[in-house]
Design an enzyme around this catalytic site. Structure first.
Site, short mmCIF file in Angstrom:
data_model
loop_
_atom_site.label_atom_id
_atom_site.label_comp_id
_atom_site.label_asym_id
_atom_site.label_seq_id
_atom_site.Cartn_x
_atom_site.Cartn_y
_atom_site.Cartn_z
N ASP A 140 -15.01 84.15 62.49
CA ASP A 140 -14.47 84.22 61.14
C ASP A 140 -13.70 85.52 61.00
O ASP A 140 -14.29 86.60 61.03
CB ASP A 140 -15.60 84.15 60.11
CG ASP A 140 -15.10 83.91 58.69
OD1 ASP A 140 -13.93 84.25 58.41
OD2 ASP A 140 -15.87 83.38 57.86
N ARG A 142 -11.57 86.23 58.40
CA ARG A 142 -11.03 86.36 57.05
C ARG A 142 -11.37 87.71 56.41
O ARG A 142 -12.44 88.27 56.62
CB ARG A 142 -11.55 85.23 56.17
CG ARG A 142 -10.97 83.88 56.53
CD ARG A 142 -11.61 82.76 55.74
NE ARG A 142 -13.00 82.57 56.11
CZ ARG A 142 -13.79 81.61 55.60
NH1 ARG A 142 -13.30 80.79 54.69
NH2 ARG A 142 -15.03 81.48 56.00
#
Length: 218
Positions: A140, A142
Protein backbone atom coordinates in the site's frame (compact mmCIF):
# COMPACT_ATOMS: atom_id res chain seq x y z
CA UNK A 1 -28.15 23.19 0.81
CA UNK A 2 -24.53 23.61 -0.29
CA UNK A 3 -23.12 26.40 1.78
CA UNK A 4 -19.56 26.99 0.64
CA UNK A 5 -20.11 27.65 -3.07
CA UNK A 6 -19.40 31.35 -2.54
CA UNK A 7 -15.86 30.55 -1.42
CA UNK A 8 -13.30 32.10 -3.74
CA UNK A 9 -11.09 29.91 -5.93
CA UNK A 10 -7.45 30.28 -5.10
CA UNK A 11 -7.98 30.16 -1.34
CA UNK A 12 -6.22 27.57 0.79
CA UNK A 13 -5.61 27.09 4.49
CA UNK A 14 -2.66 24.82 3.83
CA UNK A 15 0.39 25.52 1.73
CA UNK A 16 0.14 22.12 0.03
CA UNK A 17 -3.14 22.60 -1.85
CA UNK A 18 -4.68 25.40 -3.88
CA UNK A 19 -8.42 25.61 -4.43
CA UNK A 20 -8.98 26.50 -8.06
CA UNK A 21 -12.69 25.92 -8.76
CA UNK A 22 -16.10 25.53 -7.09
CA UNK A 23 -19.00 24.35 -9.22
CA UNK A 24 -22.33 22.67 -8.61
CA UNK A 25 -22.35 19.07 -9.83
CA UNK A 26 -25.70 17.35 -10.30
CA UNK A 27 -25.37 13.57 -9.89
CA UNK A 28 -27.74 10.61 -9.67
CA UNK A 29 -27.14 10.73 -5.91
CA UNK A 30 -27.88 14.43 -5.45
CA UNK A 31 -26.48 17.90 -6.13
CA UNK A 32 -22.96 18.32 -4.78
CA UNK A 33 -20.45 21.12 -4.84
CA UNK A 34 -17.39 19.97 -6.76
CA UNK A 35 -14.31 21.69 -5.35
CA UNK A 36 -11.20 21.36 -7.49
CA UNK A 37 -7.72 21.47 -6.00
CA UNK A 38 -4.15 21.51 -7.23
CA UNK A 39 -1.72 19.55 -5.07
CA UNK A 40 1.24 21.88 -5.42
CA UNK A 41 3.66 19.36 -3.94
CA UNK A 42 2.94 16.62 -6.49
CA UNK A 43 1.33 18.54 -9.33
CA UNK A 44 -1.79 16.37 -9.19
CA UNK A 45 -5.37 17.55 -9.68
CA UNK A 46 -7.78 16.54 -6.90
CA UNK A 47 -11.50 16.93 -6.26
CA UNK A 48 -13.82 16.97 -3.27
CA UNK A 49 -17.59 16.54 -3.54
CA UNK A 50 -19.28 18.52 -0.77
CA UNK A 51 -22.89 18.22 0.36
CA UNK A 52 -24.34 20.72 2.80
CA UNK A 53 -22.42 22.67 5.43
CA UNK A 54 -19.38 20.59 6.40
CA UNK A 55 -17.53 23.18 8.45
CA UNK A 56 -16.72 22.27 12.04
CA UNK A 57 -17.24 18.83 13.53
CA UNK A 58 -18.76 15.50 12.58
CA UNK A 59 -19.20 15.71 8.81
CA UNK A 60 -19.67 12.28 7.24
CA UNK A 61 -16.48 11.89 5.20
CA UNK A 62 -15.20 9.41 2.66
CA UNK A 63 -11.62 9.32 1.36
CA UNK A 64 -12.03 7.41 -1.89
CA UNK A 65 -8.98 6.16 -3.75
CA UNK A 66 -9.14 6.44 -7.51
CA UNK A 67 -9.93 3.11 -9.18
CA UNK A 68 -10.54 3.38 -12.91
CA UNK A 69 -11.48 -0.28 -13.34
CA UNK A 70 -13.97 -0.26 -10.48
CA UNK A 71 -15.28 3.30 -10.50
CA UNK A 72 -15.64 3.77 -14.27
CA UNK A 73 -15.82 0.27 -15.73
CA UNK A 74 -17.75 -1.49 -12.96
CA UNK A 75 -15.13 -4.18 -12.37
CA UNK A 76 -16.29 -6.99 -10.10
CA UNK A 77 -12.68 -7.71 -9.06
CA UNK A 78 -12.89 -5.08 -6.29
CA UNK A 79 -15.65 -3.30 -4.38
CA UNK A 80 -14.51 0.23 -5.26
CA UNK A 81 -17.36 1.16 -7.60
CA UNK A 82 -19.95 -0.13 -5.14
CA UNK A 83 -18.29 1.80 -2.31
CA UNK A 84 -18.18 5.03 -4.31
CA UNK A 85 -21.90 4.90 -5.06
CA UNK A 86 -22.77 3.85 -1.51
CA UNK A 87 -20.69 6.67 -0.03
CA UNK A 88 -22.31 9.35 -2.19
CA UNK A 89 -25.76 7.99 -1.34
CA UNK A 90 -24.95 7.98 2.37
CA UNK A 91 -23.61 11.54 2.32
CA UNK A 92 -26.64 12.85 0.45
CA UNK A 93 -28.99 10.97 2.79
CA UNK A 94 -27.15 12.40 5.78
CA UNK A 95 -27.60 15.88 4.36
CA UNK A 96 -24.04 16.86 5.22
CA UNK A 97 -20.71 15.41 4.21
CA UNK A 98 -17.76 15.29 1.85
CA UNK A 99 -16.16 12.75 -0.45
CA UNK A 100 -12.50 13.40 -1.26
CA UNK A 101 -11.69 11.56 -4.49
CA UNK A 102 -7.96 10.84 -4.38
CA UNK A 103 -6.33 10.74 -7.78
CA UNK A 104 -2.93 9.07 -7.90
CA UNK A 105 -4.16 6.26 -5.64
CA UNK A 106 -4.77 3.76 -8.43
CA UNK A 107 -3.91 0.23 -7.28
CA UNK A 108 -3.29 1.44 -3.71
CA UNK A 109 -0.82 3.94 -5.10
CA UNK A 110 1.18 1.79 -7.57
CA UNK A 111 -0.46 3.13 -10.75
CA UNK A 112 -2.79 1.74 -13.39
CA UNK A 113 -0.37 -0.37 -15.41
CA UNK A 114 1.23 -1.91 -12.32
CA UNK A 115 -2.28 -2.63 -10.98
CA UNK A 116 -3.14 -4.48 -14.18
CA UNK A 117 0.10 -6.47 -13.84
CA UNK A 118 -0.83 -7.26 -10.23
CA UNK A 119 -4.25 -8.41 -11.38
CA UNK A 120 -2.54 -10.80 -13.80
CA UNK A 121 -0.60 -12.29 -10.90
CA UNK A 122 -3.79 -12.56 -8.85
CA UNK A 123 -5.41 -14.46 -11.73
CA UNK A 124 -2.53 -16.93 -11.39
CA UNK A 125 -3.23 -17.46 -7.68
CA UNK A 126 -1.50 -14.71 -5.71
CA UNK A 127 -3.43 -12.51 -3.32
CA UNK A 128 -3.44 -8.73 -3.74
CA UNK A 129 -0.63 -8.17 -1.25
CA UNK A 130 1.60 -10.92 -2.69
CA UNK A 131 1.06 -9.56 -6.20
CA UNK A 132 2.24 -6.05 -5.33
CA UNK A 133 5.27 -7.39 -3.50
CA UNK A 134 6.14 -9.75 -6.36
CA UNK A 135 6.35 -6.68 -8.61
CA UNK A 136 8.77 -5.07 -6.18
CA UNK A 137 6.14 -2.56 -5.07
CA UNK A 138 4.64 -1.71 -1.66
CA UNK A 139 1.48 -3.48 -0.53
CA UNK A 140 0.00 0.00 0.00
CA UNK A 141 1.78 3.12 -1.25
CA UNK A 142 -1.02 5.63 -0.62
CA UNK A 143 -0.44 8.96 1.11
CA UNK A 144 -3.39 10.80 2.66
CA UNK A 145 -1.66 14.14 3.29
CA UNK A 146 -3.52 15.90 0.49
CA UNK A 147 -6.87 14.59 1.76
CA UNK A 148 -6.22 16.10 5.17
CA UNK A 149 -5.15 19.40 3.61
CA UNK A 150 -8.34 19.51 1.55
CA UNK A 151 -10.40 18.91 4.68
CA UNK A 152 -8.50 21.67 6.47
CA UNK A 153 -9.24 24.00 3.55
CA UNK A 154 -12.94 23.14 3.84
CA UNK A 155 -12.76 24.06 7.56
CA UNK A 156 -13.50 20.49 8.62
CA UNK A 157 -12.15 19.89 12.14
CA UNK A 158 -13.42 16.38 12.81
CA UNK A 159 -15.14 13.72 10.73
CA UNK A 160 -17.30 10.66 10.92
CA UNK A 161 -15.02 8.58 8.73
CA UNK A 162 -16.81 6.34 6.24
CA UNK A 163 -14.21 3.59 5.94
CA UNK A 164 -13.19 0.07 6.93
CA UNK A 165 -9.48 0.86 6.67
CA UNK A 166 -7.55 1.60 9.89
CA UNK A 167 -4.74 3.25 7.90
CA UNK A 168 -7.05 6.05 6.77
CA UNK A 169 -8.03 6.78 10.34
CA UNK A 170 -4.41 6.85 11.48
CA UNK A 171 -3.39 9.09 8.57
CA UNK A 172 -6.07 11.70 9.24
CA UNK A 173 -5.23 11.79 12.93
CA UNK A 174 -1.55 12.21 12.05
CA UNK A 175 -2.41 15.18 9.84
CA UNK A 176 -4.61 16.94 12.37
CA UNK A 177 -8.12 15.79 11.47
CA UNK A 178 -9.96 14.31 14.43
CA UNK A 179 -12.20 11.24 14.09
CA UNK A 180 -15.44 11.36 16.06
CA UNK A 181 -16.64 8.01 14.67
CA UNK A 182 -15.58 5.39 12.14
CA UNK A 183 -18.61 4.36 10.10
CA UNK A 184 -18.48 1.00 8.24
CA UNK A 185 -18.88 1.01 4.46
CA UNK A 186 -19.77 -2.61 3.72
CA UNK A 187 -20.73 -3.83 0.26
CA UNK A 188 -22.27 -7.11 -0.81
CA UNK A 189 -19.43 -9.55 -1.59
CA UNK A 190 -19.32 -11.18 -5.00
CA UNK A 191 -17.82 -14.47 -6.08
CA UNK A 192 -15.27 -12.47 -8.09
CA UNK A 193 -14.04 -10.39 -5.12
CA UNK A 194 -14.51 -12.53 -2.01
CA UNK A 195 -10.85 -13.69 -2.00
CA UNK A 196 -9.74 -10.06 -2.43
CA UNK A 197 -11.95 -8.92 0.46
CA UNK A 198 -10.74 -11.70 2.74
CA UNK A 199 -7.15 -10.71 1.97
CA UNK A 200 -7.93 -7.10 2.90
CA UNK A 201 -9.35 -8.27 6.21
CA UNK A 202 -6.71 -10.85 7.08
CA UNK A 203 -3.56 -9.19 5.75
CA UNK A 204 -4.37 -5.47 5.80
CA UNK A 205 -6.54 -5.20 8.90
CA UNK A 206 -9.73 -3.94 7.24
CA UNK A 207 -12.82 -4.23 9.44
CA UNK A 208 -15.09 -6.49 7.37
CA UNK A 209 -17.22 -8.49 9.83
CA UNK A 210 -19.93 -9.13 7.24
CA UNK A 211 -17.66 -11.61 5.46
CA UNK A 212 -18.39 -14.14 8.20
CA UNK A 213 -22.03 -14.16 7.18
CA UNK A 214 -21.21 -15.20 3.62
CA UNK A 215 -18.54 -17.76 4.48
CA UNK A 216 -20.50 -20.64 2.96
CA UNK A 217 -21.80 -18.85 -0.13
CA UNK A 218 -18.60 -18.95 -2.17
Amino acid sequence: MIDIDDAHPGSAHSSGVERVANVRLSTEHGDFLAVGYLDRDRGEEQIALVYGDVEGDGALTRLHSECLTGDAFGSKHCECGDQLSAALRAIASEGRGVLVYLRGHEGRGIGLLAKLQAMQLQAEGMDTVEANLALGLPADARDYRVAAEILHDLSVRSVRLLSNNPLKRAALLRHGIMISEQVPLLTQPREENIFYLRTKRERMGHDLPHLDRVADQF
